[in-house]
Design an enzyme around this catalytic site. Structure first.
Site, short mmCIF file in Angstrom:
data_model
loop_
_atom_site.label_atom_id
_atom_site.label_comp_id
_atom_site.label_asym_id
_atom_site.label_seq_id
_atom_site.Cartn_x
_atom_site.Cartn_y
_atom_site.Cartn_z
N ASP A 1 -7.21 -2.34 7.97
CA ASP A 1 -6.90 -1.48 6.83
C ASP A 1 -8.06 -1.62 5.85
O ASP A 1 -8.50 -2.74 5.56
CB ASP A 1 -5.60 -1.96 6.18
CG ASP A 1 -4.78 -0.82 5.62
OD1 ASP A 1 -5.35 -0.01 4.86
OD2 ASP A 1 -3.58 -0.74 5.94
N GLU B 1 -5.65 7.91 5.05
CA GLU B 1 -4.32 8.14 4.49
C GLU B 1 -4.43 9.14 3.33
O GLU B 1 -5.34 9.03 2.51
CB GLU B 1 -3.73 6.82 3.99
CG GLU B 1 -2.26 6.93 3.64
CD GLU B 1 -1.81 5.99 2.55
OE1 GLU B 1 -0.61 5.70 2.49
OE2 GLU B 1 -2.65 5.57 1.73
N ASP C 1 6.07 -15.48 12.14
CA ASP C 1 5.51 -16.67 11.50
C ASP C 1 5.22 -17.74 12.55
O ASP C 1 6.13 -18.25 13.18
CB ASP C 1 6.52 -17.18 10.46
CG ASP C 1 6.07 -18.49 9.82
OD1 ASP C 1 4.86 -18.81 9.91
OD2 ASP C 1 6.92 -19.18 9.23
N ASN D 1 3.47 -20.73 11.95
CA ASN D 1 3.33 -22.13 11.51
C ASN D 1 4.48 -22.62 10.64
O ASN D 1 4.41 -23.68 10.02
CB ASN D 1 1.99 -22.34 10.79
CG ASN D 1 1.93 -21.58 9.47
OD1 ASN D 1 2.86 -20.84 9.13
ND2 ASN D 1 0.86 -21.76 8.73
N ASP E 1 5.90 -21.68 7.80
CA ASP E 1 5.96 -21.68 6.33
C ASP E 1 6.74 -20.48 5.77
O ASP E 1 6.80 -20.27 4.57
CB ASP E 1 4.55 -21.73 5.72
CG ASP E 1 3.76 -20.47 6.00
OD1 ASP E 1 4.24 -19.60 6.76
OD2 ASP E 1 2.64 -20.34 5.46
N ASP F 1 2.07 -14.49 10.20
CA ASP F 1 0.65 -14.84 10.24
C ASP F 1 0.02 -14.48 11.60
O ASP F 1 0.69 -13.98 12.50
CB ASP F 1 0.47 -16.33 9.93
CG ASP F 1 1.32 -17.21 10.83
OD1 ASP F 1 1.35 -16.97 12.05
OD2 ASP F 1 2.00 -18.14 10.32
N ASP G 1 -7.05 3.45 3.31
CA ASP G 1 -5.98 3.59 2.33
C ASP G 1 -6.32 4.64 1.26
O ASP G 1 -7.45 4.66 0.76
CB ASP G 1 -5.78 2.22 1.66
CG ASP G 1 -4.52 2.14 0.82
OD1 ASP G 1 -3.43 2.24 1.39
OD2 ASP G 1 -4.64 1.96 -0.40
N HIS H 1 5.08 0.76 6.51
CA HIS H 1 5.51 -0.22 5.50
C HIS H 1 5.83 0.42 4.15
O HIS H 1 6.19 -0.29 3.22
CB HIS H 1 4.39 -1.26 5.33
CG HIS H 1 3.13 -0.62 4.80
ND1 HIS H 1 2.46 0.38 5.48
CD2 HIS H 1 2.45 -0.80 3.66
CE1 HIS H 1 1.42 0.77 4.76
NE2 HIS H 1 1.39 0.07 3.65
N ASP H 2 5.67 1.73 4.02
CA ASP H 2 5.90 2.40 2.74
C ASP H 2 7.17 3.23 2.70
O ASP H 2 7.42 3.92 1.70
CB ASP H 2 4.73 3.35 2.43
CG ASP H 2 3.47 2.61 2.03
OD1 ASP H 2 3.57 1.44 1.60
OD2 ASP H 2 2.38 3.20 2.14
O1 TEU Z 1 0.02 3.99 -0.08
C1 TEU Z 1 -0.28 5.11 -0.85
C2 TEU Z 1 0.84 5.85 -1.47
O2 TEU Z 1 0.54 6.69 -2.29
C3 TEU Z 1 2.28 5.69 -1.12
O3 TEU Z 1 2.69 5.40 0.04
C4 TEU Z 1 3.21 5.51 -2.26
O4 TEU Z 1 2.61 5.78 -3.46
C5 TEU Z 1 3.90 4.20 -2.38
O5 TEU Z 1 4.26 3.66 -1.16
C6 TEU Z 1 5.09 4.37 -3.31
O6 TEU Z 1 6.18 3.64 -2.94
C7 TEU Z 1 -0.98 3.07 0.19
C8 TEU Z 1 -0.40 1.90 0.95
O7 TEU Z 1 0.08 2.34 2.19
C9 TEU Z 1 0.63 1.23 0.12
O8 TEU Z 1 1.27 0.19 0.78
C10 TEU Z 1 -0.06 0.70 -1.11
O9 TEU Z 1 0.89 0.13 -1.98
C11 TEU Z 1 -0.82 1.81 -1.84
O10 TEU Z 1 -1.62 2.59 -0.97
C12 TEU Z 1 -1.78 1.19 -2.82
O11 TEU Z 1 -2.80 0.54 -2.12
CA CA Z 2 3.06 -18.63 8.44
#
Ligand code: TEU
Ligand code: CA
Length: 562
Positions: free
Chosen positions: A99, A262, A22, A24, A26, A30, A207, A335-336
């Site tokens: 993305d 993906e 971060d 700034n 908040d 960012d 995605d 991140h998933d």
């Molecule tokens: O993820 C697609 C996806 O099918 C998965 O990773 C899964 O269904 C999900 O993470 C369940 O927990 C992509 C992106 O990487 C994810 O962050 C998004 O939420 C999803 O598409 C929808 O855009």
């Molecule tokens: Ca910020």
């Protein structure tokens, strides 16, 4: 797509902007924060940055629900600071990938707002609007157009009383599926691509690209599954390849850019359709999921005990099927998914297992992706209350699991399985809020930040961070890692993952232990380890005894025949 295969030698750093840094105050990560960390990113020995969505978004899925494809989310900055990041990255020799989320938009995107105004609105056919069906006992009940389920919120259809129609959403209700089967929508996508490429962006991560075409007639699916019902009618349909070919013909063939798709629930055989080198290639790489399902069902949904043999089988399958044909995208975190040390490694042996897991995947054949915080060995967080979680996928998991789990066990399952484990703020130092923000962070900081943070890792030559740097340099400098063939040894072994890379006579043997037990490791008979040299390891003092060694917890060694 890439004019020459430069992407084969690169490594990519993945930023999920909300939790990176971060700038700034908040409490939300960012682009000013990113700007201040470009030198750090460069120092990792990576060659590119992939940004999870930076566009304006109502945050129903934290950026994966986009309300404007050609602007920057004001929470993250503006076009000016984005250009500064882009220039700053380029000056340092780092490429920048965006993305691209085109399977769906936000329901707050102007296209969707138009589309729901009337059935004859020009944007109506930008989405999958369908009338309901009559059913129930007297045929009076209004049912959705088919029985598909979404991945995030129960049924895949949402009713709109103004239109008296339903719209399709394979993810959250606020993520209506764009109708890519409509050529006008594909033209919009091409314009979005050109917009960013003309600005100097170097490529895209696309995605759920395998979902962008739906079977004509949108038929019911049987047997009815509790999650992803209908998959065969919306995943990897033949038209996906046609549309990607069209994007290539009209846009990607004109730019020297990188395109990775993906592909949840897609096999290596199916991936070959898209990534096989030749005139029909439509993606440089594909993001596999199978190796991330060694401890859960349906990607990161329901947990089950970790099964090393299953994980190895998945890696080996992709390595062998793509060998000589296409190129892999390699990753163990994003991140998933929960943090990999907590999943496939050990928090007790955090440093050892963190290094072992890094070598395990980065020394395979493909382009490695490293997710923010992975390089310092960040671990899962266990929030004490369900109410502290913030993500639609977590709520969905809780909804499904609550059908068969009591409340107490439910929290434990969420703590273990939620993808929010990877979304806690990056731990930069041992100061307030782990140095992520001077304000109140939008999401909980892991309390282990005093021990696990970038500053501490910088100061320790044996840290996971410094190991990543050495490992990426080793990969870059050794053609056998970049281009060697892959061969697995002892595929049925439940403790060791052992594979060999081979390039023009240069051989590497990679040995990874996935257990905290001390176990004797014996090299395959045709290899004489006493004549090979150990070139990498995660313990400081190592002996080779006989044709092997006593392997310590989560030990990793790489031997070379030269
Ligand atoms: O993820 C697609 C996806 O099918 C998965 O990773 C899964 O269904 C999900 O993470 C369940 O927990 C992509 C992106 O990487 C994810 O962050 C998004 O939420 C999803 O598409 C929808 O855009
Ligand atoms: Ca910020």
């Amino acid at each position: 797509m890439a004019f020459t295969p430069w992407y084969k030698e690169m490594a990519v750093y993945h930023i999920w902007p909300r939790s990176f840094c971060d700038g700034n105050g908040d409490g939300i990560g960012d682009l000013w924060g990113v700007l201040s960390k470009l030198d750090y990113i460069k120092s990792l020995n990576v060659d590119a940055i992939w940004f999870s969505p930076l566009y304006p978004s109502p945050n129903a899925d934290y950026g994966y629900d986009i309300s404007d494809y050609t602007d920057i989310n004001p929470e993250y900055g503006n076009m000016e600071v984005f250009r500064q990041v882009l220039d700053g990255a380029h000056e340092r020799g780092l490429r920048v990938f965006m993305d691209l989320v085109i399977n769906h938009s936000s329901d707050e995107h102007p296209w969707f707002k138009e589309s729901r105004k009337s059935r004859d609105n020009p944007y109506h056919n930008y989405y999958y609007w369908r009338p309901g069906r009559r059913g129930g006992i007297k045929g009076r009940k209004l049912l959705p157009p088919n029985n598909w389920t979404s991945l995030f919120e129960g049924g895949a259809w949402e009713y709109d009383s103004n239109l008296d129609e339903f719209y399709l959403h394979l993810f959250a209700k606020k993520q209506p599926d764009l109708n890519l089967d409509n050529p006008a929508v594909r033209e919009e996508v091409k314009n979005i691509l050109r917009f960013w490429l003309d600005m100097g962006v170097d490529g895209f991560r696309e995605d759920v690209i395998t979902f962008i075409s739906k079977a004509p007639g949108l038929p019911d699916a049987y047997p009815k599954l509790p999650a992803a019902n209908g998959l065969k009618y919306y995943s990897n349909l033949p038209a996906v390849h046609d549309y990607l070919k069209e994007f290539k013909r009209d846009v990607f063939s004109r730019y020297d850019c990188f395109v990775v798709g993906e592909s949840p629930m897609t096999s290596a055989d199916t991936a070959l359709r898209y990534v096989s080198e030749g005139p029909d290639q439509v993606l440089d790489e594909m993001i596999a999921f199978s190796h991330m399902e060694a401890d859960c069902l349906f990607t990161e949904m329901l947990p089950r005990p970790f099964d090393l043999v299953r994980m190895k089988r998945a890696f080996t399958d992709w390595q062998l099927k793509l060998e000589g044909r296409g190129w892999n995208a390699l990753y163990i975190e994003n991140h998933d998914h929960p943090r990999i040390i907590s999943r496939y490694g050990s928090e007790k042996y955090r440093v050892e297992s963190g290094k072992m897991l890094a070598a395990m995947y980065i020394l395979q054949r493909g382009t490695p992706f490293i997710y923010q915080g992975q390089e310092i060995g960040m671990t899962n967080i266990a929030l004490p209350e369900l109410g502290m979680y913030k993500d639609v996928a977590t709520f969905n998991l809780a909804r499904i699991a609550s059908r068969f789990l009591p409340q107490g066990k439910l929290l434990k399952l969420i703590q273990k399985a939620t993808r929010e484990n990877a979304r806690t703020p990056v731990q930069w130092n041992d100061g307030p809020n782990a140095g992520f923000s001077t304000g109140r962070p939008w999401f909980s900081v892991n309390s282990n930040y005093r021990e696990i943070n970038v500053a501490a890792a910088e100061a320790d030559p044996d840290s996971i961070l410094n190991f990543y740097r050495r490992l990426l340099a080793f990969r870059r400098d050794n053609p056998v890692v970049l281009y060697g063939s892959y061969r697995e040894h002892f595929p049925k072994d439940k403790n060791f993952y052992v594979y060999e890379r081979n390039y023009r006579g240069r051989r590497l043997l990679v040995i990874c232990s996935f257990t905290s037990e001390q176990l004797r490791f014996n090299a395959p008979d045709e290899i004489d380890l006493t004549k090979w040299e150990m070139v990498l390891s995660n313990y400081s003092i190592c002996f080779t005894i006989g044709n092997g060694f006593t392997c310590r917890p989560y030990e990793m060694r790489v031997y070379s025949n030269e």
